[in-house]
Enzyme design. Structure first.
Site, PDB file in Angstrom:
ATOM      1  N   ASP A 235       0.839  -1.072   0.149  1.00 32.24           N
ATOM      2  CA  ASP A 235       0.106   0.003  -0.101  1.00 32.24           C
ATOM      3  C   ASP A 235       0.760   1.203   0.182  1.00 32.24           C
ATOM      4  OD1 ASP A 235       0.798   0.335   2.513  1.00 32.24           O
ATOM      5  OD2 ASP A 235      -0.921  -0.368   3.414  1.00 32.24           O
TER       6      ASP A 235
ATOM      7  N   ASP B 106      -8.173  -7.206   0.659  1.00 24.45           N
ATOM      8  CA  ASP B 106      -7.158  -7.389   1.760  1.00 24.45           C
ATOM      9  C   ASP B 106      -7.982  -7.026   2.842  1.00 24.45           C
ATOM     10  OD1 ASP B 106      -5.591  -5.031   2.890  1.00 24.45           O
ATOM     11  OD2 ASP B 106      -6.756  -4.493   1.385  1.00 24.45           O
TER      12      ASP B 106
ATOM     13  N   CYS C  85     -13.281 -27.950   7.761  1.00 25.98           N
ATOM     14  CA  CYS C  85     -12.127 -27.333   7.329  1.00 25.98           C
ATOM     15  C   CYS C  85     -11.126 -28.257   7.230  1.00 25.98           C
ATOM     16  CB  CYS C  85     -11.877 -26.083   8.345  1.00 25.98           C
ATOM     17  SG  CYS C  85     -10.259 -25.247   8.006  1.00 25.98           S
TER      18      CYS C  85
ATOM     19  N   CYS D  86      -7.681 -27.484   7.353  1.00 27.13           N
ATOM     20  CA  CYS D  86      -6.373 -26.768   7.759  1.00 27.13           C
ATOM     21  C   CYS D  86      -5.565 -27.635   8.732  1.00 27.13           C
ATOM     22  CB  CYS D  86      -6.579 -25.282   8.394  1.00 27.13           C
ATOM     23  SG  CYS D  86      -7.101 -25.137   9.895  1.00 27.13           S
TER      24      CYS D  86
ATOM     25  N   CYS E 155      -7.334 -27.662  12.250  1.00 27.21           N
ATOM     26  CA  CYS E 155      -8.449 -28.477  12.441  1.00 27.21           C
ATOM     27  C   CYS E 155      -8.127 -29.942  12.167  1.00 27.21           C
ATOM     28  CB  CYS E 155      -9.712 -27.941  11.284  1.00 27.21           C
ATOM     29  SG  CYS E 155     -10.227 -26.350  11.996  1.00 27.21           S
TER      30      CYS E 155
ATOM     31  N   HIS F   9      -5.977 -21.108  11.091  1.00 28.11           N
ATOM     32  CA  HIS F   9      -7.429 -21.457  10.330  1.00 28.11           C
ATOM     33  C   HIS F   9      -8.075 -20.383   9.977  1.00 28.11           C
ATOM     34  CE1 HIS F   9     -11.414 -22.987  10.629  1.00 28.11           C
ATOM     35  NE2 HIS F   9     -11.777 -21.605  11.122  1.00 28.11           N
TER      36      HIS F   9
END
Length: 372
Positions: free
Chosen positions: A93, A267, A305, A307, A310, A336
């Site tokens: 940015d 974002d 999930c 991930c 998880c 997660h």
């Protein structure tokens, strides 16, 4: 060209589109959510973990990296890619949002903004030209023009003057930007919640022919209905052959609603920030895992999930870590949340491809607990 947008498919019943953004460091499938790495790191995440959760691009923050450790030091390490050992695309940015949020610590003029460091009170000055010098040193694939992010609410007279100054600053940025072969400069549409100002800003911004365009100054306190309305009349003005980036937006409902209205890139610090406080996003809505009701809960954060968190840990264990102030707790919830949003964007892309984005929105909102 440093960045090229490839349009793959347009939705039949919405403004959504499926695409790819090609950069020198790789391809970004869009619509995409970009994790925020303010200090040249996505908080609690290693580069390999970011790749594991599916991140194709991350952000760096120009203001914070200029203040510490300094853009010239980062340049000596080969820019952000070399400094943080990330070989995929990066966006920086302009630092505008951070500088303008300093309020009493900054002073705006046509030339730029004088401000005091939030760390030690030292005085600094950002002009559009100097911001380009800093971003070129940081070496990101996509860099943002210096803009003024006006407050909400904001009176129309100030919004108009601010928006027009942002356009003048964009032209100065474009003139000062030298690394056009390796970095893509994006302009930022401003104008508050005023329709005529947003449309005027979009037209003047695209008059400066750039590789991509962002919509700034939203998700700053206005109701979500108002944000969606701004998108509905602003996005159609932007070119179809360039990526469209909605800055600072990352809640699941806004990602879906933004995609429906034709946004390609998003974002936000939201997923990492709430993770550190013990709040996670799940297929059944937000879950505050630090709450006592999860002290003996053997289930993962989200049974749907995939991930690392998880697959391996219970809510009870994660709650214990967070309550005990253990670093691992915040790391696991962050992994997660970022994976949850990457999976959501993958689902959004599939829904666009199969022309069922509106029905996907309805199903997701119902399961997540949003009002339709």
């Amino acid at each position: 060209m440093a960045v090229k947008y490839e349009l793959i498919k347009e939705s039949k019943d919405t403004y959504a589109r499926l695409g790819r953004v090609h950069t020198l460091h790789g391809v970004i499938d869009t619509p995409a959510f970009m994790p925020v790495g303010t200090q040249a790191t996505v908080k609690a995440m290693s580069p390999d973990e970011l790749k594991d959760i599916g991140a194709q691009i991350i952000l760096g923050n120009t203001y914070h990296l200029y203040i510490r450790p300094g853009h010239k030091l980062i340049e000596d390490f080969g820019g952000l890619h070399g400094f943080m050992n990330w070989d995929r695309p990066i966006l920086t940015d302009s630092g505008g949002f951070q500088v303008f949020s300093l309020n009493e610590l900054r002073k705006i003029s046509e030339e730029g903004v004088e401000f005091k460091s939030h760390l030690d009170g030292s005085k600094h000055f950002f002009s559009p030209e100097y911001v380009m010098e800093i971003e070129e040193s940081l070496g990101a694939d996509i860099i943002m023009a210096f803009d003024e992010c006006m407050p909400y609410p904001c009176d129309k007279d100030y919004a108009k003057k601010s928006m027009e100054r942002t356009v003048r600053w964009l032209k100065r940025c474009e003139k000062a930007h030298t690394k056009t072969g390796t970095q893509a400069l994006f302009g930022i549409v401003q104008g508050g919640i005023f329709k005529d100002l947003r449309i005027e800003s979009a037209k003047m911004t695209i008059d400066v022919d750039l590789p991509g365009y962002a919509i700034g100054g939203l998700s700053v306190g206005e109701p979500k209905e108002e944000m969606n309305e701004v998108l509905e009349y602003t996005v159609p003005v932007l070119p179809k052959d360039k990526p469209r980036y909605l800055m600072g937006v990352g809640s699941p409902d806004s990602l879906i609603d933004g995609a429906i209205r034709g946004i390609d890139m998003f974002d936000c610090v939201l997923p990492t920030r709430i993770a550190r406080n013990g709040t996670v996003m799940t297929s059944e809505g937000k879950l505050v895992v630090r709450n006592a009701e999860y002290s003996r809960d053997s289930k993962p954060l989200d049974e749907k999930c995939d991930c690392y968190t998880c697959r391996n840990f219970s809510r009870a264990y994660i709650r214990h870590l967070i309550k005990a102030g253990e670093i691992l707790g915040g790391r696991l919830t962050t992994i997660h949340n970022l994976r949850f949003l990457q999976n959501l964007m993958k689902d959004i892309r599939s829904a666009i491809n199969e022309d069922r984005l509106l029905s996907f929105r309805e199903e997701f909102f119902e399961s997540y607990g949003y009002k339709k």
